[in-house]
Design a protein around this motif. Sequence first.
Motif, short mmCIF file in Angstrom:
data_model
loop_
_atom_site.label_atom_id
_atom_site.label_comp_id
_atom_site.label_asym_id
_atom_site.label_seq_id
_atom_site.Cartn_x
_atom_site.Cartn_y
_atom_site.Cartn_z
N ALA A 97 0.81 -1.23 0.00
CA ALA A 97 0.00 0.00 0.00
C ALA A 97 0.84 1.27 0.00
O ALA A 97 0.45 2.26 -0.63
N TYR A 98 2.02 1.24 0.65
CA TYR A 98 2.76 2.48 0.86
C TYR A 98 4.10 2.55 0.14
O TYR A 98 4.67 3.63 0.02
N ASN A 100 5.89 -0.12 -2.83
CA ASN A 100 5.66 -0.53 -4.22
C ASN A 100 5.58 -2.05 -4.29
O ASN A 100 5.94 -2.76 -3.34
N GLY A 145 -3.79 -4.69 0.61
CA GLY A 145 -2.84 -3.61 0.31
C GLY A 145 -3.08 -3.00 -1.07
O GLY A 145 -2.98 -1.78 -1.24
N GLU A 146 -3.38 -3.86 -2.06
CA GLU A 146 -3.68 -3.34 -3.41
C GLU A 146 -4.91 -2.45 -3.38
O GLU A 146 -4.93 -1.36 -3.99
N GLY A 149 -4.04 0.77 -1.51
CA GLY A 149 -3.12 1.58 -2.31
C GLY A 149 -3.82 2.26 -3.47
O GLY A 149 -3.57 3.43 -3.78
N ARG A 152 -5.89 5.11 -2.09
CA ARG A 152 -5.04 6.24 -1.72
C ARG A 152 -4.57 6.98 -2.98
O ARG A 152 -4.51 8.21 -3.01
#
Length: 385
Positions: A97-98, A100, A145-146, A149, A152
Amino acid sequence: MKAHPMFGDTLIAALIAAFDLLLFVARVVEPASNPRPHPWFVTLPLIVGMVAPVVFRRKYPLAAAYLALAVGVVHSLLEIGIGSLVTGCIALYTLVAYVNRRAALLYLAVNVVVAVVQMPLQRPNDWVIGVILFALSMAFSWALGEFNGARRAYNAEVERRLRLLETERDQQARIAVAEERARIARELHDVVAHAVSVMVVQADGAAYAVRGQPDLAERAVKTISSTGREALTELRRLLGVLRSEENDGGERTPQPGTQSLSDLAGRVRAVGLPVQLDIVGDVDDLSTGVGLGIYRIVQEALTNSLKHAGPGSSAVVRVERTGDRIELSIVDNGRRASGALVGVSGGNGLIGMRERALVFGGTLEAGPRPVGGWQVRATLPIGNS
């Protein structure tokens, strides 16, 4: 928690630590439990070391992830609790998420290698179940996370576009203010130039006639007075635009237009320049903007004729509507010195006339006539005005 992310991560770390501590207490209370509890001076530091990277995962995501992995190997070998699996999933989610995908994929590969080596050695009978649980946990963390991300990134793009729109809005507001100031400046120039020219001519005439022809001098003075009053009225109207909204209820006067051309020609005649006004076609239904533009072009052209044409001159103003356009022609038969011609051709008056024509997509040409005198010709498209 959004405003203070480290506080939220601290709460998450505390919950994981509390669960492992409960498992440790339960094993201490039940001595026959399997696996047997390790000494507190081993268990408690491992629990704290296992959850500590979670607190700093946003600020130092890579360091926190690999620190959690290193402590998690010992934590899982001693079977202290679920902290190693949960913090590993949180670390993978954070990298996706934060950071790569590349960093997250490398971290996942290291975890897979550790799990494939460790589980068959630690649990030879049910290692397959452990591998499946590990794989499902990591897959869920990656997907989460995907999703976060992407959300965001979407929010960041929306915020960037909003900032861009705000910047464009501010720029458009500044452009609009500049255009309005330019318009007011043109209006002020037209009003002041015309009024001052008339007043100067009349004052010169009154000075010559004050003794020999007092009646003529008196008429000139009255013309100066009326011209000054009219100029003041228009100046008050224009300056009123610059006042605050609190004064919007003040007195207002209508904008001049094609219906005011006769009055304009009459005032110029009274000053001493004979003017012939020819209006061909219906020009009373033009829009206010087009009418004002026509009036100001004619006013500026007659002002220049009044200043530079010389004594004994006359002017002809022709306004003709042909289809969807207006043809303007202001011609005088005066004689001008070369310096005067240069002054007119390069002055603000001619620039203002051209700008007024260009505003409506029209054209304007001005220059000396082959037979003498000066001419101004303009074409203004009017569309459905």
